[in-house]
Scaffold this motif. Structure first.
Motif, PDB file in Angstrom:
ATOM      1  N   MET A   1     -17.699  40.974  -7.243  1.00 15.74           N
ATOM      2  CA  MET A   1     -16.596  40.098  -7.628  1.00 15.74           C
ATOM      3  C   MET A   1     -15.523  40.893  -8.356  1.00 15.74           C
ATOM      4  SD  MET A   1     -16.667  36.652 -10.019  1.00 15.74           S
ATOM      5  CE  MET A   1     -17.548  35.649  -8.829  1.00 15.74           C
ATOM      6  N   THR A   2     -14.254  40.619  -8.066  1.00 14.54           N
ATOM      7  CA  THR A   2     -13.131  41.302  -8.715  1.00 14.54           C
ATOM      8  C   THR A   2     -13.024  40.854 -10.165  1.00 14.54           C
ATOM      9  OG1 THR A   2     -11.948  41.372  -6.620  1.00 14.54           O
ATOM     10  CG2 THR A   2     -10.658  41.711  -8.608  1.00 14.54           C
ATOM     11  N   THR A   3     -12.837  41.821 -11.070  1.00 14.36           N
ATOM     12  CA  THR A   3     -12.827  41.545 -12.508  1.00 14.36           C
ATOM     13  C   THR A   3     -11.459  41.840 -13.104  1.00 14.36           C
ATOM     14  OG1 THR A   3     -15.151  42.183 -12.589  1.00 14.36           O
ATOM     15  CG2 THR A   3     -13.997  42.001 -14.685  1.00 14.36           C
ATOM     16  N   VAL A   4     -10.946  40.879 -13.877  1.00 17.11           N
ATOM     17  CA  VAL A   4      -9.630  41.006 -14.518  1.00 17.11           C
ATOM     18  C   VAL A   4      -9.806  40.913 -16.028  1.00 17.11           C
ATOM     19  CG1 VAL A   4      -7.304  40.045 -14.718  1.00 17.11           C
ATOM     20  CG2 VAL A   4      -8.498  39.957 -12.517  1.00 17.11           C
ATOM     21  N   LEU A   5      -9.121  41.799 -16.751  1.00 14.41           N
ATOM     22  CA  LEU A   5      -9.124  41.782 -18.216  1.00 14.41           C
ATOM     23  C   LEU A   5      -7.765  41.285 -18.717  1.00 14.41           C
ATOM     24  CD1 LEU A   5     -10.229  42.531 -21.051  1.00 14.41           C
ATOM     25  CD2 LEU A   5      -9.391  44.870 -20.641  1.00 14.41           C
ATOM     26  N   ILE A   6      -7.780  40.281 -19.583  1.00 11.91           N
ATOM     27  CA  ILE A   6      -6.553  39.755 -20.189  1.00 11.91           C
ATOM     28  C   ILE A   6      -6.511  40.206 -21.648  1.00 11.91           C
ATOM     29  CG2 ILE A   6      -5.226  37.677 -20.778  1.00 11.91           C
ATOM     30  CD1 ILE A   6      -6.894  36.234 -18.567  1.00 11.91           C
ATOM     31  N   ILE A   7      -5.408  40.856 -22.049  1.00 10.69           N
ATOM     32  CA  ILE A   7      -5.210  41.278 -23.440  1.00 10.69           C
ATOM     33  C   ILE A   7      -3.949  40.591 -23.949  1.00 10.69           C
ATOM     34  CG2 ILE A   7      -4.990  43.221 -25.025  1.00 10.69           C
ATOM     35  CD1 ILE A   7      -6.101  45.044 -22.841  1.00 10.69           C
ATOM     36  N   ASP A   8      -4.123  39.613 -24.820  1.00 14.51           N
ATOM     37  CA  ASP A   8      -2.977  38.851 -25.336  1.00 14.51           C
ATOM     38  C   ASP A   8      -3.408  38.191 -26.644  1.00 14.51           C
ATOM     39  OD1 ASP A   8      -0.897  36.823 -25.763  1.00 14.51           O
ATOM     40  OD2 ASP A   8      -0.282  37.293 -23.700  1.00 14.51           O
ATOM     41  N   ASP A   9      -2.536  38.249 -27.666  1.00 12.07           N
ATOM     42  CA  ASP A   9      -2.906  37.686 -28.966  1.00 12.07           C
ATOM     43  C   ASP A   9      -2.618  36.192 -29.075  1.00 12.07           C
ATOM     44  OD1 ASP A   9      -0.183  37.866 -29.012  1.00 12.07           O
ATOM     45  OD2 ASP A   9      -0.034  39.063 -30.850  1.00 12.07           O
ATOM     46  N   GLU A  10      -2.119  35.561 -28.033  1.00 14.86           N
ATOM     47  CA  GLU A  10      -1.878  34.115 -28.035  1.00 14.86           C
ATOM     48  C   GLU A  10      -2.984  33.415 -27.246  1.00 14.86           C
ATOM     49  OE1 GLU A  10       2.274  32.789 -27.431  1.00 14.86           O
ATOM     50  OE2 GLU A  10       2.753  34.903 -27.183  1.00 14.86           O
ATOM     51  N   ARG A  11      -3.770  32.597 -27.956  1.00 17.76           N
ATOM     52  CA  ARG A  11      -4.897  31.929 -27.314  1.00 17.76           C
ATOM     53  C   ARG A  11      -4.471  31.022 -26.158  1.00 17.76           C
ATOM     54  NH1 ARG A  11     -10.147  30.816 -28.231  1.00 17.76           N
ATOM     55  NH2 ARG A  11     -10.147  31.928 -30.224  1.00 17.76           N
ATOM     56  N   PRO A  12      -3.396  30.212 -26.289  1.00 15.93           N
ATOM     57  CA  PRO A  12      -3.007  29.345 -25.160  1.00 15.93           C
ATOM     58  C   PRO A  12      -2.693  30.135 -23.887  1.00 15.93           C
ATOM     59  CG  PRO A  12      -1.905  28.649 -27.172  1.00 15.93           C
ATOM     60  CD  PRO A  12      -2.562  29.954 -27.484  1.00 15.93           C
ATOM     61  N   ILE A  13      -2.046  31.314 -24.041  1.00 17.50           N
ATOM     62  CA  ILE A  13      -1.721  32.144 -22.872  1.00 17.50           C
ATOM     63  C   ILE A  13      -3.007  32.643 -22.224  1.00 17.50           C
ATOM     64  CG2 ILE A  13      -0.642  34.295 -22.085  1.00 17.50           C
ATOM     65  CD1 ILE A  13       1.407  32.223 -22.760  1.00 17.50           C
ATOM     66  N   ARG A  14      -3.945  33.126 -23.051  1.00 15.53           N
ATOM     67  CA  ARG A  14      -5.208  33.634 -22.519  1.00 15.53           C
ATOM     68  C   ARG A  14      -5.967  32.544 -21.787  1.00 15.53           C
ATOM     69  NH1 ARG A  14      -6.079  35.475 -27.688  1.00 15.53           N
ATOM     70  NH2 ARG A  14      -8.107  34.407 -27.828  1.00 15.53           N
ATOM     71  N   SER A  15      -6.008  31.343 -22.378  1.00  6.89           N
ATOM     72  CA  SER A  15      -6.737  30.230 -21.768  1.00  6.89           C
ATOM     73  C   SER A  15      -6.116  29.821 -20.436  1.00  6.89           C
ATOM     74  CB  SER A  15      -6.748  29.025 -22.731  1.00  6.89           C
ATOM     75  OG  SER A  15      -7.401  29.358 -23.934  1.00  6.89           O
ATOM     76  N   SER A  16      -4.782  29.777 -20.400  1.00  6.26           N
ATOM     77  CA  SER A  16      -4.093  29.399 -19.154  1.00  6.26           C
ATOM     78  C   SER A  16      -4.363  30.423 -18.052  1.00  6.26           C
ATOM     79  CB  SER A  16      -2.586  29.276 -19.402  1.00  6.26           C
ATOM     80  OG  SER A  16      -2.308  28.262 -20.332  1.00  6.26           O
ATOM     81  N   LEU A  17      -4.239  31.710 -18.404  1.00  3.61           N
ATOM     82  CA  LEU A  17      -4.476  32.772 -17.410  1.00  3.61           C
ATOM     83  C   LEU A  17      -5.931  32.762 -16.930  1.00  3.61           C
ATOM     84  CD1 LEU A  17      -2.432  35.735 -18.962  1.00  3.61           C
ATOM     85  CD2 LEU A  17      -1.923  34.518 -16.844  1.00  3.61           C
ATOM     86  N   ARG A  18      -6.851  32.543 -17.855  1.00  2.54           N
ATOM     87  CA  ARG A  18      -8.267  32.497 -17.472  1.00  2.54           C
ATOM     88  C   ARG A  18      -8.516  31.360 -16.482  1.00  2.54           C
ATOM     89  NH1 ARG A  18     -13.584  33.523 -18.987  1.00  2.54           N
ATOM     90  NH2 ARG A  18     -13.035  35.012 -20.609  1.00  2.54           N
ATOM     91  N   ASP A  19      -7.977  30.177 -16.767  1.00  2.00           N
ATOM     92  CA  ASP A  19      -8.178  29.031 -15.878  1.00  2.00           C
ATOM     93  C   ASP A  19      -7.631  29.311 -14.479  1.00  2.00           C
ATOM     94  OD1 ASP A  19      -9.378  27.652 -17.896  1.00  2.00           O
ATOM     95  OD2 ASP A  19      -7.584  26.502 -18.455  1.00  2.00           O
ATOM     96  N   ILE A  20      -6.431  29.903 -14.419  1.00  2.00           N
ATOM     97  CA  ILE A  20      -5.792  30.191 -13.126  1.00  2.00           C
ATOM     98  C   ILE A  20      -6.605  31.203 -12.338  1.00  2.00           C
ATOM     99  CG2 ILE A  20      -3.758  31.241 -12.036  1.00  2.00           C
ATOM    100  CD1 ILE A  20      -2.150  30.102 -14.457  1.00  2.00           C
ATOM    101  N   LEU A  21      -7.002  32.283 -13.003  1.00  2.00           N
ATOM    102  CA  LEU A  21      -7.692  33.382 -12.308  1.00  2.00           C
ATOM    103  C   LEU A  21      -9.118  32.999 -11.918  1.00  2.00           C
ATOM    104  CD1 LEU A  21      -6.382  36.342 -14.502  1.00  2.00           C
ATOM    105  CD2 LEU A  21      -5.729  35.818 -12.153  1.00  2.00           C
ATOM    106  N   GLU A  22      -9.799  32.249 -12.772  1.00  2.00           N
ATOM    107  CA  GLU A  22     -11.157  31.814 -12.412  1.00  2.00           C
ATOM    108  C   GLU A  22     -11.117  30.820 -11.255  1.00  2.00           C
ATOM    109  OE1 GLU A  22     -13.749  32.405 -16.513  1.00  2.00           O
ATOM    110  OE2 GLU A  22     -12.892  30.425 -16.073  1.00  2.00           O
ATOM    111  N   TYR A  23     -10.049  30.027 -11.180  1.00  2.00           N
ATOM    112  CA  TYR A  23      -9.893  29.120 -10.045  1.00  2.00           C
ATOM    113  C   TYR A  23      -9.746  29.910  -8.744  1.00  2.00           C
ATOM    114  CZ  TYR A  23      -8.122  25.337  -7.116  1.00  2.00           C
ATOM    115  OH  TYR A  23      -7.951  24.429  -6.103  1.00  2.00           O
TER     116      TYR A  23
END
Length: 463
Positions: A1-23
């Protein structure tokens, strides 16, 4: 499975990106600072990084610069304060792309796919280059290897002929390749000839070519290796096995820079730099009448001796690590690590087959062991020299057959290889290591016997 690392100090941004990418079926790691991001990059197999630029503790540009020192993973930089200057700086430091906040979903997904595709192409290119590149780095920092590297740097740019000596599997061919790569002839061809693998009656035709009809099977004209290497380098491997008649012709070619094809009369000018290699003591061969002294002096303008692995055991950790990374990449598996005790166990082994044997054993350990290679793994699977050195020989007294441990073989092929090795060794010792006579006894070609000797790392006992 392809793995992506998100580095961001804003929790809402991280959560949004995680939801999009996991989808989209990506596996996602996320952290709120650059230091933790770099730790994950070193620990996990990451395929892509989405990194914010403005963060606490460590700036995104600093994370990008540090990561590029040890990895080629593609970075997509994101920022809410985007300017052309920032985008240009990110690209200059190696970022794949730059995205502004708020992020556009479609552009984000397209950029992620493109970045992953580029990363995949970079990995494939590296694997292909490694597979098809014959000139690999000379690894090691021992005194013997350091001397070889220094000698190559001094000798390669000249036209001096070089004689490389050393045991089978020590790396003579690699030294010859680097002499060519660092020479003024590197843009021309390096032509290799294994003198031991060519029957004595064909060696002259192989080296100098032949004219049509010069002998029974000469149905057309053939260009020899000297002509093929014109303006380049000719590497004569195992020159100690060359017949005396061929030696005389090679000597003439070196003296006059001219050759004559077998069955021909016309002299052909050749401009060739000759590098020769042998695992034999040529001075002893001269005493025995098997090698010409004048040819020896023509070839040995520069002498380079490649030490055996037993003479450079301090280089084993470097070699083992490099082989491990290379083999794991070829098999598309995570790189396995050696424990300190495992590395010491490798250094303690009697490496009769030199570098070639070490690489084969590292491959065996990678295939058979878990994530970490331990001392027990080395003792169980490495076993240089084969079962010969630890068990009763099949070629010995038949009364010992009951004591012979059949449990040591994991497959029928292992047993066949062991039996073949023992039989060849027995015949070689019986014929006092006369390869031609042994080949006749075994009813196989001499070149085939040399291949078997090399495969099993057989070596004549020093008296």
């Amino acid at each position: 499975m392809t793995t992506v690392l998100i580095i961001d100090d804003e929790r809402p941004i991280r959560s949004s990106l995680r939801d999009i990418l996991e989808y989209e079926d990506y596996k996602v790691f996320d952290v709120d600072n650059g230091e933790d991001g770099l730790k994950i990059l070193k620990k996990e197999k990451i395929d892509l990084v989405l990194c914010d630029i403005k963060m606490n503790k460590m700036d995104g540009m600093e994370v990008l610069t540090t990561a590029k020192e040890f990895s080629d993973i593609p970075f997509i930089m994101i920022s809410g304060h985007g300017t052309i200057e920032t985008a240009v700086e990110a690209a200059r430091k190696g970022a794949f792309d730059f995205l502004e906040k708020p992020l556009d979903l479609n552009r984000l997904l397209i950029t992620v796919r493109n970045a992953l595709e580029k990363g995949s192409l970079v990995k494939e290119t590296k694997v292909l280059k490694r597979k098809f590149s014959k000139t690999k780095e000379i690894l090691g920092s021992s005194s013997g290897i350091s001397l070889i590297k220094d000698t190559i740097d001094k000798v390669a740019p000249t036209e001096a002929r070089v004689l490389i000596t050393g045991a089978n599997g020590a790396g003579k061919e690699l030294v010859a390749r680097w002499l060519h790569e660092k020479s003024t002839r590197s843009s021309s061809q390096l032509v290799e000839v294994n003198c031991a693998a060519i029957p004595s009656e064909l060696i002259e035709s192989e080296l100098f070519g032949h004219e049509k009809g010069s002998f029974t099977s000469a149905v057309k004209q053939r260009i020899g290796k000297f002509e093929q290497a014109n303006n380049g380098t000719l590497f004569l491997d195992e020159i100690g096995d060359m017949s005396l008649s061929a030696q005389a012709k090679v000597l003439r070619a070196l003296q006059e820079n001219k050759i004559t094809r077998v069955g021909g009369e016309k002299e052909i000018d050749v401009n060739v730099r000759v590098i020769a290699a042998t695992n034999k003591d040529l001075l002893k061969e001269i005493e025995d009448g098997n090698f010409r002294m004048d040819l020896y002096h023509r070839l040995s303008v520069i002498l380079i001796h490649v030490p055996s692995l037993a003479e450079r055991k301090d280089d084993i950790p470097t070699l083992a690590t490099s082989f491990c990374e290379e083999i794991c990449a070829d098999y598309s598996m995570p790189v396995k690590a050696f424990t300190p005790d495992a590395m010491k166990a490798l250094q303690a082994l009697p490496w009769t087959g030199n570098i070639r044997e070490l690489r084969n054993m590292i491959e065996r350990l990678i295939i058979l062991c878990d994530k970490k290679i331990t001392e027990d793994d080395v003792n169980t699977f490495a076993n240089p020299g084969g079962p010969v050195s630890h068990t009763t020989s099949l070629a010995g007294n038949s009364s010992n057959a009951k004591d012979f441990d059949m449990e040591q073989f994991t497959s029928f092929q292992d047993f066949k290889d062991y039996s073949e090795c023992e039989f060849i060794k027995y015949k070689l010792e019986k014929n006092n290591w006369n390869v031609s006579k042994t080949a006749d006894d075994l009813d196989i070609q001499r070149s085939h016997l040399y291949s078997k000797i090399e495969k099993y790392g057989l070596k004549r006992d020093q008296e």
